[in-house]
Design an enzyme around this catalytic site. Structure first.
Site, PDB file in Angstrom:
ATOM      1  N   ASN A 134      -6.339   4.732   3.789  1.00  0.00           N
ATOM      2  CA  ASN A 134      -7.454   3.801   3.090  1.00  0.00           C
ATOM      3  C   ASN A 134      -8.329   3.392   4.111  1.00  0.00           C
ATOM      4  O   ASN A 134      -9.382   4.060   4.504  1.00  0.00           O
ATOM      5  CB  ASN A 134      -6.985   2.544   2.446  1.00  0.00           C
ATOM      6  CG  ASN A 134      -7.820   1.815   1.667  1.00  0.00           C
ATOM      7  OD1 ASN A 134      -9.171   2.149   1.915  1.00  0.00           O
ATOM      8  ND2 ASN A 134      -7.534   0.758   1.024  1.00  0.00           N
ATOM      9  N   ASP A 135      -7.894   2.176   4.779  1.00  0.00           N
ATOM     10  CA  ASP A 135      -8.829   1.879   6.193  1.00  0.00           C
ATOM     11  C   ASP A 135      -9.244   2.958   7.168  1.00  0.00           C
ATOM     12  O   ASP A 135     -10.522   2.685   7.631  1.00  0.00           O
ATOM     13  CB  ASP A 135      -7.986   0.611   6.823  1.00  0.00           C
ATOM     14  CG  ASP A 135      -7.806  -0.415   5.873  1.00  0.00           C
ATOM     15  OD1 ASP A 135      -8.599  -0.689   5.048  1.00  0.00           O
ATOM     16  OD2 ASP A 135      -6.938  -1.367   6.085  1.00  0.00           O
ATOM     17  N   VAL A 136      -8.398   3.708   7.369  1.00  0.00           N
ATOM     18  CA  VAL A 136      -8.788   5.090   8.382  1.00  0.00           C
ATOM     19  C   VAL A 136      -9.836   5.916   7.872  1.00  0.00           C
ATOM     20  O   VAL A 136     -10.204   6.574   8.771  1.00  0.00           O
ATOM     21  CB  VAL A 136      -7.489   5.761   8.752  1.00  0.00           C
ATOM     22  CG1 VAL A 136      -6.440   4.841   9.574  1.00  0.00           C
ATOM     23  CG2 VAL A 136      -7.034   6.623   7.683  1.00  0.00           C
ATOM     24  N   THR A 137     -10.276   5.571   6.640  1.00  0.00           N
ATOM     25  CA  THR A 137     -11.366   6.503   6.206  1.00  0.00           C
ATOM     26  C   THR A 137     -12.662   5.983   5.799  1.00  0.00           C
ATOM     27  O   THR A 137     -13.495   6.353   5.431  1.00  0.00           O
ATOM     28  CB  THR A 137     -11.048   7.305   4.928  1.00  0.00           C
ATOM     29  OG1 THR A 137     -10.707   6.326   3.887  1.00  0.00           O
ATOM     30  CG2 THR A 137      -9.488   8.056   4.998  1.00  0.00           C
ATOM     31  N   ALA A 178      -6.449  -4.116   6.080  1.00  0.00           N
ATOM     32  CA  ALA A 178      -7.269  -5.028   6.594  1.00  0.00           C
ATOM     33  C   ALA A 178      -8.072  -6.034   5.713  1.00  0.00           C
ATOM     34  O   ALA A 178      -8.805  -6.898   6.240  1.00  0.00           O
ATOM     35  CB  ALA A 178      -8.444  -4.022   7.640  1.00  0.00           C
TER      36      ALA A 178
END
Lengths: 102, 465
Positions: free
Chosen positions: B394-397, B435
């Site tokens: 999720n956050d890494v995209t 996050a």
């Protein structure tokens, strides 16, 4: 003037940090998990201290306080040594199979 | 019985073998050989220790018995453990190294004659300092790793535990460790030794509880580093080269991994360690309630898109590990490859709960490692790719990391998933990631959300292709 042996050991320590620094940077990121498990296994070389402590007990009194802690540390370190190396081997085996498939 | 000089040479040899063990990990081909070097180094170190002590009494038999008990437990764990549980296993192993360091330090304190360190009540000053540091760091490693283990295992909630004045309390406790070591050295009194160890256990717990679940890659690497420094401290006490070299190697290895992980999140090491990140960050929660339209689809739609693509990039994340979807994923990729679709995998440095977590899972599912790419190597390819298949990440995209300086994840290197012609996003709900930031990608024109369990959805897609 003699140099304290501590300084020699300290030099080894500092040099080993540098060796570690360069060696670990060259580890490929895909093998970071095996890196952690193998460092785990090798840091259990602390078992040498445990063995010295465990063998120090006199023959009449094998289990005195210091050797009991030695024996306990042997068990813990042995779990780590066998567990660490074997699980690393198991993981690396999986990485290895790949190339043959291709 | 062999002389001290000869045994020192052998310890050096085993230290070098350990260096080669790490060196082997620079590529998967040499890695297994490296592991064998490590095993050989360990055998040499243990054998030499027996020969140096040279006292083959009844104790020796007990040493072997305990060695075998530990070894059997270790081997059992190593063969039984599922690959998805690796983060917990590594945390658990770290705790054992830490506790072993504490125990060895206690033995040395109680029986310094055995180690040539003086007599009880009059231990050499340098040795006393070295063993105190070894014991303190070992104790912190132990209790910290236990907390990390409980969090990773899900026995303890992954959300950060914070209270007011936390950092001051930690600082005071940290200082008190040094004060106790000082008093220990000046008085040689046993009570200071025990209180120092007890307080170190306490600080280990306090240090790790405020750190949230997805920061675990940093925590594990950091504890890895600590276990090395503890070993080095004991190595100085025992005047043992193998232990000093190993401690330094492991210490710097853990430190480098922590650095790589922090960089992958664009956060400073201290902000991770001070913790509290990813709690209930209420800031962004209210303003995004304006119900932006989301395109959602089912397995058939996804299968259709994938079948008609000519290139696909898979982006795995922690959700894949939780759902154990790696085998289903591999099956899906096999089917796609049969249809002449080019498939590769993109792994973000902090995907998952420990360094390299995704790579191990993919390797377990028989994904060839030359199809798995790191962030920098693949990020340019998204623009010429038809479909990005995001599974459990999720956050890494999140493109917000590149566009919105207000966002807490601004500046974090992210995978440019949005540049693909279309994006399939397998996720259970629209909830924000760790996050606490809403992922802008969900609302893009070219994104199709697939709301389901990662494993089930992947299996359904296979059926539909």
């Amino acid at each position: 003037m003699e140099i304290d042996p501590f300084i020699f050991r300290f030099s080894i320590f500092i040099l080993a940090i540098f060796v570690g620094y360069y060696v670990v940077w060259s580890v490929t990121p895909s093998l970071h998990t095996p890196l952690m498990s193998v460092t785990n296994a090798i840091s259990s070389v602390i078992i040498v201290g445990a063995i010295i402590a465990a063998l120090a007990g006199s023959s009449e009194n094998i289990f005195e306080i210091s050797s009991i802690f030695g024996f306990l540390a042997i068990v813990l370190a042995a779990v780590n040594i066998f567990g660490g190396f074997l699980v690393t081997q198991r993981m690396l085996q999986m990485y290895k199979k790949k190339k043959k498939n291709k | 019985m062999i002389s001290a000089n000869l045994s020192a040479i052998f310890y050096l040899v085993s230290g070098i073998l350990f260096i080669l063990a790490l060196r082997g990990l620079s590529s998967p081909e040499t890695s297994r050989q490296g592991n064998l070097f490590g095993i050989l180094g360990m055998i040499i170190a243990i054998t030499v220790t027996f020969l140096t002590v040279g006292n083959f009494s009844t104790s020796t038999i007990y040493v072997f018995i305990f060695l075998l008990i530990g070894g059997a437990i270790g081997a059992f764990i190593a063969f039984k453990i599922p690959m998805t549980a690796m983060p917990e296993l590594v945390a658990g192993f770290h705790s054992l190294v830490g506790l072993a360091a504490v125990f060895v330090a206690i033995s040395a304190f109680k029986n310094p004659e055995a180690f040539n360190l003086g007599v009880p009540g009059d231990i050499k000053l340098a040795s006393l300092i070295e063993m105190s540091i070894g014991a303190a760091v070992g104790a912190i490693t132990f209790s910290g790793s236990i907390i990390a283990f409980l969090k990773l295992r899900g026995i303890m909630s992954g959300s950060p535990i914070t209270f007011t004045g936390q950092h001051i309390v930690n600082l005071l406790i940290g200082i008190s460790i040094f004060v106790l070591i000082y008093f220990l050295c000046s008085s040689q009194s046993e009570s200071f030794f025990w209180s120092m160890i007890a307080i170190s256990f306490l600080i280990g717990v306090l240090l790790i509880i405020p750190i949230g679940g997805a920061d675990m890659p940093v925590v594990i690497s950091m504890l890895n580093s600590y276990s090395g420094w503890a070993a080095a401290g004991i190595g100085f006490t025992l005047e043992n080269t193998a232990l000093i070299i190993t401690g330094a190697l492991v210490g710097s290895s853990g430190a480098i991994l922590s650095y790589i992980m922090c960089k992958g999140m664009n956060r400073s090491f201290f902000s991770v360690i001070l913790g509290g990140f990813g709690g209930d960050s209420s800031v962004s929660k209210d303003k995004k309630k304006d119900q932006k339209p989301v395109k959602s689809g089912n397995a058939e739609d996804a299968a259709f898109l994938l079948k008609n693509a000519s290139s696909v990039i898979i982006v795995p994340g922690y959700g894949m590990a939780v759902a154990q979807a790696q085998h289903a994923l591999r099956e899906m990729v096999d089917t796609l490859k049969k249809n002449d679709i080019k498939v590769s995998y993109a792994v973000h440095p902090v995907a998952g709960r420990m360094p390299g977590h995704m790579n191990v899972l993919l390797a377990e599912a028989n994904v060839p490692y030359d199809e798995v790419f790191e962030l920098d190597d693949i990020n340019n390819d998204f623009a010429n790719t038809d479909v990005a298949f995001v599974i459990g990440a999720n956050d890494v995209t999140n493109p917000v990391a590149k566009t919105d300086p207000q966002s807490p994840i601004f500046g974090m290197p992210v995978l440019d998933v949005e540049k693909c012609k279309s994006v399939l996003f397998v996720k259970r709900s629209l909830s924000p990631g760790y996050a606490g930031v809403d992922n802008e990608l969900f609302y893009r024109e070219n994104t199709m959300m697939l709301f389901a369990d990662a494993k089930k959805m992947t299996e359904d897609i296979v059926k539909n292709i």
